[in-house]
Design a protein around this motif. Structure first.
Motif, PDB file in Angstrom:
ATOM      1  N   ASP A  49     -21.189  34.297  45.740  1.00 59.14           N
ATOM      2  CA  ASP A  49     -21.933  34.463  44.492  1.00 59.14           C
ATOM      3  C   ASP A  49     -23.145  33.552  44.343  1.00 59.14           C
ATOM      4  O   ASP A  49     -23.871  33.662  43.373  1.00 59.14           O
ATOM      5  CB  ASP A  49     -21.004  34.266  43.298  1.00 59.14           C
ATOM      6  CG  ASP A  49     -20.474  32.836  43.179  1.00 59.14           C
ATOM      7  OD1 ASP A  49     -20.562  32.071  44.156  1.00 59.14           O
ATOM      8  OD2 ASP A  49     -19.959  32.500  42.103  1.00 59.14           O
ATOM      9  N   ASP A  50     -23.381  32.658  45.297  1.00 59.59           N
ATOM     10  CA  ASP A  50     -24.483  31.709  45.146  1.00 59.59           C
ATOM     11  C   ASP A  50     -25.285  31.638  46.446  1.00 59.59           C
ATOM     12  O   ASP A  50     -24.774  31.159  47.466  1.00 59.59           O
ATOM     13  CB  ASP A  50     -23.910  30.334  44.786  1.00 59.59           C
ATOM     14  CG  ASP A  50     -24.985  29.310  44.497  1.00 59.59           C
ATOM     15  OD1 ASP A  50     -25.537  28.750  45.466  1.00 59.59           O
ATOM     16  OD2 ASP A  50     -25.261  29.074  43.300  1.00 59.59           O
ATOM     17  N   ASP A  51     -26.524  32.146  46.395  1.00 57.63           N
ATOM     18  CA  ASP A  51     -27.358  32.182  47.602  1.00 57.63           C
ATOM     19  C   ASP A  51     -27.559  30.802  48.213  1.00 57.63           C
ATOM     20  O   ASP A  51     -27.465  30.642  49.435  1.00 57.63           O
ATOM     21  CB  ASP A  51     -28.725  32.804  47.289  1.00 57.63           C
ATOM     22  CG  ASP A  51     -28.647  34.304  47.129  1.00 57.63           C
ATOM     23  OD1 ASP A  51     -28.137  34.975  48.043  1.00 57.63           O
ATOM     24  OD2 ASP A  51     -29.096  34.810  46.078  1.00 57.63           O
ATOM     25  N   ASN A  52     -27.852  29.798  47.379  1.00 58.90           N
ATOM     26  CA  ASN A  52     -28.089  28.455  47.914  1.00 58.90           C
ATOM     27  C   ASN A  52     -26.851  27.912  48.606  1.00 58.90           C
ATOM     28  O   ASN A  52     -26.938  27.319  49.684  1.00 58.90           O
ATOM     29  CB  ASN A  52     -28.559  27.503  46.817  1.00 58.90           C
ATOM     30  CG  ASN A  52     -29.955  27.846  46.346  1.00 58.90           C
ATOM     31  OD1 ASN A  52     -30.764  28.389  47.095  1.00 58.90           O
ATOM     32  ND2 ASN A  52     -30.243  27.548  45.091  1.00 58.90           N
ATOM     33  N   SER A  56     -26.355  27.082  52.553  1.00 54.98           N
ATOM     34  CA  SER A  56     -25.910  25.757  52.997  1.00 54.98           C
ATOM     35  C   SER A  56     -24.737  25.863  53.971  1.00 54.98           C
ATOM     36  O   SER A  56     -24.443  24.917  54.699  1.00 54.98           O
ATOM     37  CB  SER A  56     -25.520  24.881  51.807  1.00 54.98           C
ATOM     38  OG  SER A  56     -24.241  25.233  51.298  1.00 54.98           O
ATOM     39  N   GLN A  57     -24.076  27.020  53.994  1.00 54.71           N
ATOM     40  CA  GLN A  57     -22.955  27.259  54.895  1.00 54.71           C
ATOM     41  C   GLN A  57     -23.369  28.055  56.129  1.00 54.71           C
ATOM     42  O   GLN A  57     -22.526  28.540  56.889  1.00 54.71           O
ATOM     43  CB  GLN A  57     -21.834  27.996  54.151  1.00 54.71           C
ATOM     44  CG  GLN A  57     -21.311  27.254  52.946  1.00 54.71           C
ATOM     45  CD  GLN A  57     -20.772  25.885  53.305  1.00 54.71           C
ATOM     46  OE1 GLN A  57     -19.905  25.759  54.157  1.00 54.71           O
ATOM     47  NE2 GLN A  57     -21.303  24.842  52.672  1.00 54.71           N
ATOM     48  N   GLY A  58     -24.698  28.242  56.300  1.00 54.49           N
ATOM     49  CA  GLY A  58     -25.209  28.914  57.490  1.00 54.49           C
ATOM     50  C   GLY A  58     -25.373  30.414  57.380  1.00 54.49           C
ATOM     51  O   GLY A  58     -25.651  31.085  58.383  1.00 54.49           O
ATOM     52  N   LEU A  59     -25.237  30.962  56.192  1.00 54.40           N
ATOM     53  CA  LEU A  59     -25.411  32.403  55.984  1.00 54.40           C
ATOM     54  C   LEU A  59     -26.815  32.681  55.462  1.00 54.40           C
ATOM     55  O   LEU A  59     -27.416  31.814  54.820  1.00 54.40           O
ATOM     56  CB  LEU A  59     -24.379  32.917  54.982  1.00 54.40           C
ATOM     57  CG  LEU A  59     -22.919  32.812  55.425  1.00 54.40           C
ATOM     58  CD1 LEU A  59     -21.988  32.984  54.239  1.00 54.40           C
ATOM     59  CD2 LEU A  59     -22.639  33.854  56.501  1.00 54.40           C
ATOM     60  N   PRO A  60     -27.330  33.890  55.671  1.00 56.37           N
ATOM     61  CA  PRO A  60     -28.658  34.211  55.153  1.00 56.37           C
ATOM     62  C   PRO A  60     -28.677  34.465  53.646  1.00 56.37           C
ATOM     63  O   PRO A  60     -29.730  34.472  53.021  1.00 56.37           O
ATOM     64  CB  PRO A  60     -29.051  35.472  55.918  1.00 56.37           C
ATOM     65  CG  PRO A  60     -27.772  36.081  56.353  1.00 56.37           C
ATOM     66  CD  PRO A  60     -26.802  34.948  56.535  1.00 56.37           C
ATOM     67  N   GLY A  61     -27.533  34.684  53.057  1.00 55.71           N
ATOM     68  CA  GLY A  61     -27.399  34.946  51.624  1.00 55.71           C
ATOM     69  C   GLY A  61     -25.940  35.218  51.327  1.00 55.71           C
ATOM     70  O   GLY A  61     -25.075  35.080  52.203  1.00 55.71           O
ATOM     71  N   ILE A  62     -25.648  35.605  50.094  1.00 57.85           N
ATOM     72  CA  ILE A  62     -24.261  35.839  49.705  1.00 57.85           C
ATOM     73  C   ILE A  62     -23.660  36.997  50.496  1.00 57.85           C
ATOM     74  O   ILE A  62     -24.367  37.907  50.936  1.00 57.85           O
ATOM     75  CB  ILE A  62     -24.111  36.082  48.191  1.00 57.85           C
ATOM     76  CG1 ILE A  62     -24.868  37.326  47.739  1.00 57.85           C
ATOM     77  CG2 ILE A  62     -24.515  34.852  47.403  1.00 57.85           C
ATOM     78  CD1 ILE A  62     -24.586  37.726  46.297  1.00 57.85           C
ATOM     79  N   ILE A  63     -22.345  36.915  50.682  1.00 53.24           N
ATOM     80  CA  ILE A  63     -21.604  37.991  51.333  1.00 53.24           C
ATOM     81  C   ILE A  63     -20.467  38.421  50.418  1.00 53.24           C
ATOM     82  O   ILE A  63     -19.980  37.646  49.601  1.00 53.24           O
ATOM     83  CB  ILE A  63     -21.048  37.578  52.711  1.00 53.24           C
ATOM     84  CG1 ILE A  63     -20.065  36.417  52.593  1.00 53.24           C
ATOM     85  CG2 ILE A  63     -22.190  37.256  53.675  1.00 53.24           C
ATOM     86  CD1 ILE A  63     -19.338  36.082  53.896  1.00 53.24           C
TER      87      ILE A  63
END
Length: 148
Positions: A49-52, A56-63
């Protein structure tokens, strides 16, 4: 309900977009239900639910939470086998690729075997999966349904 599905029969849902709103509903569902006070409760930022935080966890955006795709597979099986699916069935899924915001997702199932049990009911084993618009599998699994 009388079904006559043969091994090899495939069925699928219509394509659906995985929207940010849909992902948010799922994230907020558990704490809201747990509180049971008529208000929507949110939880600390997650990869769902949080893009930032996701970045920070290495993803390009929320999943999407994987349970959304499992729920869509379950919905397909209820549509095909009826509400009895919830009583006399098994469903197991594994999340093999992330589902990103605005991905198109299709829930699918294919009958592997059909046997008649001692009670005279058809027992179906199925492969189940969710795929995107280019048929890349995102969630995979198996199901067993006793119908009739």
């Amino acid at each position: 309900m009388s079904l006559s599905l043969e091994a090899g029969t495939e069925f699928r849902t219509r394509p659906r977009a995985m929207t940010r709103e849909r992902m948010r509903w799922y994230v907020d569902g558990q704490p809201t239900i747990g509180a049971d006070d008529g208000r929507v409760h949110t939880q600390p930022p997650t990869i769902h639910d949080d893009d930032n935080y996701a970045k920070s966890q290495g993803l390009p955006g929320i999943i999407a939470d994987g349970m959304i795709s499992t729920n869509w597979i379950q919905g397909l099986l209820v549509d095909v086998f009826g509400p009895q699916f919830a009583c006399r069935s098994r469903l197991s899924t594994k999340y093999i690729a992330p589902i990103y915001e605005n991905d198109t997702v299709i829930a699918c199932a294919k009958v592997n075997t059909v046997v008649v049990n001692a009670e005279g009911k058809n027992v179906y084993t199925l492969d189940v999966w969710c795929e995107n618009e280019v048929a890349k599998k995102l969630t995979v699994g198996t199901a067993m349904v006793v119908a009739g």
